[in-house]
Design a protein around this motif. Structure first.
Motif: not given
Ligand SMILES: NC(=O)c1ccc[n+]([C@@H]2O[C@H](COP(=O)([O-])OP(=O)(O)OC[C@H]3O[C@@H](n4cnc5c(N)ncnc54)[C@H](OP(=O)(O)O)[C@@H]3O)[C@@H](O)[C@H]2O)c1
Length: 362
Positions: A45-53
């Motif tokens: 999930l942290a990776a998805l947030v990072r991708a979005h950022d």
């Protein structure tokens, strides 16, 4: 993040999309491993947030990626961000549930509703017919095509997608002596019937080169004005030096790479011979090799979008931020020279390795 207009989709997306098969974790479908072991949900999930950022706006998943886990993780991201700015693609066609076939209309509708529920959204931007198995004598092909058309009319899906073969030229379909004749003809027949807006195809440093008079998937997609999503750009980690020929190749249960013909010491030695040459020219860090692998794919076609798999924020972060300057024509020539020797070595290593161009079941 560069953005690209994806034909068939009718809107811009980030040039690099998040390939979310990997974050689904381990899974099996009809007894076949189709997942990735050792994935931590919070890290994913942290990776998805990072991708979005990092302005990644395309998220590619499927009903069978972690049997819903990948979709549910994206659903958690969608609760945090503006869904309408993102392009979400999912797939149907491998999971039969209790139905007689994954492409039975009732099963497709049930799977789509499950995908939408997992994602916490009421529409998909792209829906792929994931498998090209439409039953004996393609019994479910018409039903599948009619169902996606109906889902589109109902506003539940946008573009329709299907996969293209890794090795393909339109001319091969009518050459009875060509080893890829049947697969090329099958693809053309399905393309004609499904009339997709978007294709997904494996494309990376190990992909074959084509003669100027051959219609490869890029020329084909341009001619038919369909979008292209490129997958396995990192060779599932092999093309960025993430696996060494000397380290054990064992994968835990549920990881589809276990027993994969390219994950052997012999194949890795061949691949590393090519990567060593790339390191001499481009630098020997993993980020240098990632830049080469991703830029090589991005520069193949200005209308194609690259999907990158990842398991944590570090991986997606470094994959997206290491892209640097575009490759020169001389760079691309040097890459092709180095990797054509690798292809020759793999082909000489025997049928198990040279047949490794088979698509995975997911
Ligand atoms: N492959 C297919 O047949 C297929 C079919 C349809 C759609 N897709 C889409 O394409 C997406 C991309 O997946 P892919 O199969 O094409 O794999 P890929 O992007 O070529 O490779 C992903 C793997 O590479 C490794 N990796 C990535 N970044 C790394 C880094 N910075 N450092 C070290 N290792 C790194 C990770 O391996 P570890 O897990 O070992 O860390 C990761 O799981 C899928 O997620 C899916 O959305 C793929």
């Amino acid at each position: 993040m560069d953005r690209r207009h994806l034909p068939g989709l009718g809107r811009e997306v980030s040039a690099v999309g998040a390939g979310c098969w990997t974050i689904g974790g381990p899974a099996t479908n009809r007894g076949v491993p189709i997942g990735w072991a050792g994935v931590d949900a919070d890290e994913a999930l942290a990776a998805l947030v990072r991708a979005h950022d990092l302005a990644v706006s395309l998220y590619d998943t499927a009903d069978v990626y972690g049997l819903g886990q990948s979709e549910r993780l994206i659903g958690r991201l969608l609760k945090l961000v503006n869904r309408s700015r993102l392009v979400i693609s999912s797939k149907v066609g491998y999971f039969a549930g209790t139905a007689i076939h994954p492409y039975a209309a009732a099963q497709m509708r049930r799977q789509l509703l499950t995908s939408l529920s997992n994602l916490g959204t009421d529409y998909l931007d792209v829906y792929f017919l994931h498998s090209s198995d439409f039953g004996p004598d393609d019994r479910y092909l018409d039903e599948a095509v009619e169902t996606v058309q109906r889902l589109r009319r109902d506003g539940l899906i946008g573009a329709v997608g299907m996969r293209a073969p890794h090795e393909f030229a339109a001319e091969w379909a009518t050459d009875p002596n060509h080893p890829q004749a049947a697969e090329s003809a099958r693809f053309l027949a399905l393309f004609e019937r499904i009339k997709p807006d978007v294709l997904t195809v494996r494309y990376n440093l190990l992909s074959p080169l084509y003669a100027p008079d051959e219609t490869d998937v890029f020329s084909f997609a341009r001619r038919h004005q369909v979008g292209l999503l490129l997958k396995q750009v990192l060779g599932q980690g092999l093309l960025i030096g993430a696996r060494s020929p000397s380290s054990p190749m064992a994968f835990p249960a549920g990881d589809h790479r276990q027993g994969g013909p390219l994950f052997t010491a012999t194949a890795l030695r061949a691949i590393h011979a090519g990567l060593d040459q790339l390191c001499q020219r481009f630098g020997d860090g993993q980020a240098d090799l990632t830049r080469v692998a991703v830029r090589y794919a991005l520069q193949r076609d200005p209308n194609a979008v690259v999907l990158l798999g990842f398991r944590n924020a570090r991986q997606i972060g470094s994959n997206v931020t290491c892209l640097g300057e575009p490759l020169s024509l001389e760079d691309i020539g040097a890459i092709q020279l180095a990797m054509s020797s690798v292809r020759d070595m793999l082909a000489a290593s025997g049928p198990a390795i040279s047949n490794s161009h088979q698509e995975h079941s997911a």
